[in-house]
Design an enzyme around this catalytic site. Structure first.
Site, short mmCIF file in Angstrom:
data_model
loop_
_atom_site.label_atom_id
_atom_site.label_comp_id
_atom_site.label_asym_id
_atom_site.label_seq_id
_atom_site.Cartn_x
_atom_site.Cartn_y
_atom_site.Cartn_z
N ALA A 1 101.65 -34.25 23.43
CA ALA A 1 102.38 -33.03 23.13
C ALA A 1 103.56 -33.32 22.21
O ALA A 1 103.86 -32.58 21.29
CB ALA A 1 102.85 -32.38 24.42
N GLU A 2 104.22 -34.45 22.46
CA GLU A 2 105.45 -34.76 21.74
C GLU A 2 105.22 -35.65 20.53
O GLU A 2 105.92 -35.55 19.53
CB GLU A 2 106.43 -35.48 22.69
CG GLU A 2 107.13 -34.57 23.66
CD GLU A 2 108.20 -33.73 22.98
OE1 GLU A 2 108.92 -34.28 22.12
OE2 GLU A 2 108.30 -32.53 23.30
N ASP B 1 108.61 -40.86 34.23
CA ASP B 1 107.22 -40.38 34.06
C ASP B 1 106.24 -41.47 34.47
O ASP B 1 105.35 -41.84 33.72
CB ASP B 1 107.00 -39.96 32.61
CG ASP B 1 105.65 -39.28 32.38
OD1 ASP B 1 105.05 -38.78 33.37
OD2 ASP B 1 105.17 -39.27 31.23
#
Ligand code: ATP
Ligand code: MG
Lengths: 263, 197
Positions: free
Chosen positions: A38-39, A162
């Site tokens: 996503a990043e 994470d």
């Protein structure tokens, strides 16, 4: 004299996404896109010379964000990850080495870790098995090494933010690459993706880190949940405050359960 | 010819790196003076070899400096002075020259030249021309920039001081000297990449 490959490298291979400028220059190995998150994106390439593979972590500009704000956020995230990696490395925690950083261009060049994410290694190991997992000595040993790696990181004052089995890699040691090694799960546990990591020694932050890993592990490898306690057990022995963190983990689990009951 | 020409990954192929090590240099004060006088014939990155641990560290500095030049973001007069400051793990420019650049007391010296086509179309110097000039002006024994040749000139105590690598117990505990040097190299390159940011 080394012979330069044709320029630009981008012309040789078709790339789905525009390459960061740094990867448009020639390299002995054309860059390959490994993941698109996503990043950011992760490419495999080489650093300086043909025989040194590297990982390039690139955060492309986000067209939907204001350019100035976007630049500032990207810069901040790249530098924050680079600083944490450098701190870990100095303090003897096994994370990828940093080769180069260009925070303005939005990339980080890191040591390439061979061997792949532990998620895949555990899945391969489990196969279709449903029995004997709790007695799998090699798997349990890997769990202990994972616990030791996380414990070491916490000990030096870093929480990951994470933790999953995708963000832990198993780097085969040169010795285990030899044919005479029988242990499939041999190797060094390397912690990657410190993009959300921060400096903290709080019991709460450490316990949340473990909780996130526990939950991720349970959903990624439900059949192996029975060996997770090995990880926590090895963690316990890593530093003085570890038993307190594990006590706190019980509170965090409780809160988690309440929250999911409330829906 | 001990001068080696190298093209580095992820730099425009028009940029070439020429590098050589000189041991037991007798005329460091003269060479240092040429830099202070901004004598354009002496546009080299002149690095004190005692603070270099490996070829990869040197090439990392050259890579960083050249990329900075390509991006038009030099912090010093040219790509060659930029190589010297790229070796530092903090951002103080005067300190960088003092610690990593040639000084009148330099004994072993690494000379680097980065060539590229000039904007006005002038052809860059060839490696033969560069070699002729270095040979005529540096009094010392020319050697290839291999890890072994570099190691022989390294002052590890100085390296560990400059890159703040003292008091790392896990590092001191490594028994295998080769492995230890590899870890030092990794920490040095990481420090250079972060340059104190
Ligand atoms: N140093 C490395 N060496 C080899 N592979 C790597 C390295 N770093 C990352 N990878 C691979 O790329 C994947 C994505 O990297 P990373 O997790 O750092 O990026 P990310 O953009 O934060 O991804 P996401 O947030 O989607 O997990 C990893 O799961 C791993 O498979
Ligand atoms: Mg990830």
């Amino acid at each position: 004299m080394a012979t330069p490959s044709a320029e630009p490298a981008a012309a040789q291979t078709h790339h789905q996404f525009p390459l960061p400028k740094i990867l448009e220059y020639p390299a002995s190995t054309p860059p390959t896109l490994i993941t698109q998150g996503a990043e950011g994106r992760l490419y495999r390439s080489t650093y300086l010379v043909p025989d040194l593979p590297c990982a390039l972590k690139y955060r492309p500009p986000k067209p939907w964000r204001h350019p100035t704000l976007d630049q500032r956020l990207t810069k901040h995230r790249i530098l924050s990850e680079a600083r944490i990696l450098a701190k870990c490395r100095r303090d003897g925690v096994r994370v990828p080495a940093i080769y180069a950083v260009d925070e303005t261009a939005g990339w980080l060049m890191l040591e390439w870790i061979h061997g792949g994410p532990i998620r895949a290694r555990i899945n391969e190991r489990l196969g279709k098995r449903t029995e004997g997992i709790a007695e799998d000595a090699e798997l349990k040993d890997l769990m202990r090494r994972m616990g030791a790696a996380v414990g070491k990181m916490h000990q030096v004052g870093v929480v990951h933010g994470d933790l999953t089995t995708s963000n832990l890699m198993l780097n085969p040691s040169p010795a285990s690459a030899d044919s005479d090694s029988k242990n499939f799960l041999d190797g060094e546990v390397v912690i990657i993706d410190l993009g959300l990591a921060s400096g903290s020694t709080s019991e709460e932050d450490r316990a949340v880190d473990l909780y996130v890993l526990e939950r991720a592990f349970g959903s990624t490898h439900p059949r192996a949940e029975c060996v997770f306690s090995e990880l926590l057990d090895a963690y316990r022995g890593m530093f003085k405050q570890a038993p307190g963190v594990l006590k706190k983990l019980e509170d965090v689990r409780m809160r988690g359960r309440k929250r999911s009951m409330l829906g | 010819m001990s001068l080696e020409t190298i093209t580095l990954d992820h730099l425009p192929s028009s940029h070439e790196v020429h590098a050589v090590l000189f041991r037991d240099v007798k005329n460091a004060p003269f060479l240092h003076q040429q830099l202070l006088a901004r004598n354009s014939d002496f546009e080299y990155g002149l690095v004190d070899a005692s603070v270099v641990v490996s070829r990869l560290q040197l090439l990392s500095a050259v890579f960083k400096a050249t990329l900075t030049a390509v991006n038009g973001a030099l912090k010093t007069p040219n790509v060659h002075s930029e190589i010297v400051i790229a070796l530092n793990s903090s951002s103080n420019i005067a300190d960088s020259y003092r610690r990593f650049g040639i000084s009148p007391s330099t004994k072993d010296l690494i000379a680097v030249k980065v060539t590229f086509p000039a904007e006005d179309g002038t052809e860059p110097l060839t490696s033969e021309q560069i070699w002729e000039h270095l040979k005529a002006n540096v009094e010392g024994e020319a050697l290839a920039i291999t890890d072994d040749n570099i190691s022989a000139a390294t002052d590890l105590a100085k390296v560990r001081k400059y890159y703040k690598l003292n008091g790392l117990k896990w590092l001191d505990d490594i028994k295998d000297e080769k492995l230890k040097l590899k870890e030092v190299e990794t920490l040095v390159i990481g420090g250079m990449a972060l340059r104190g940011v």
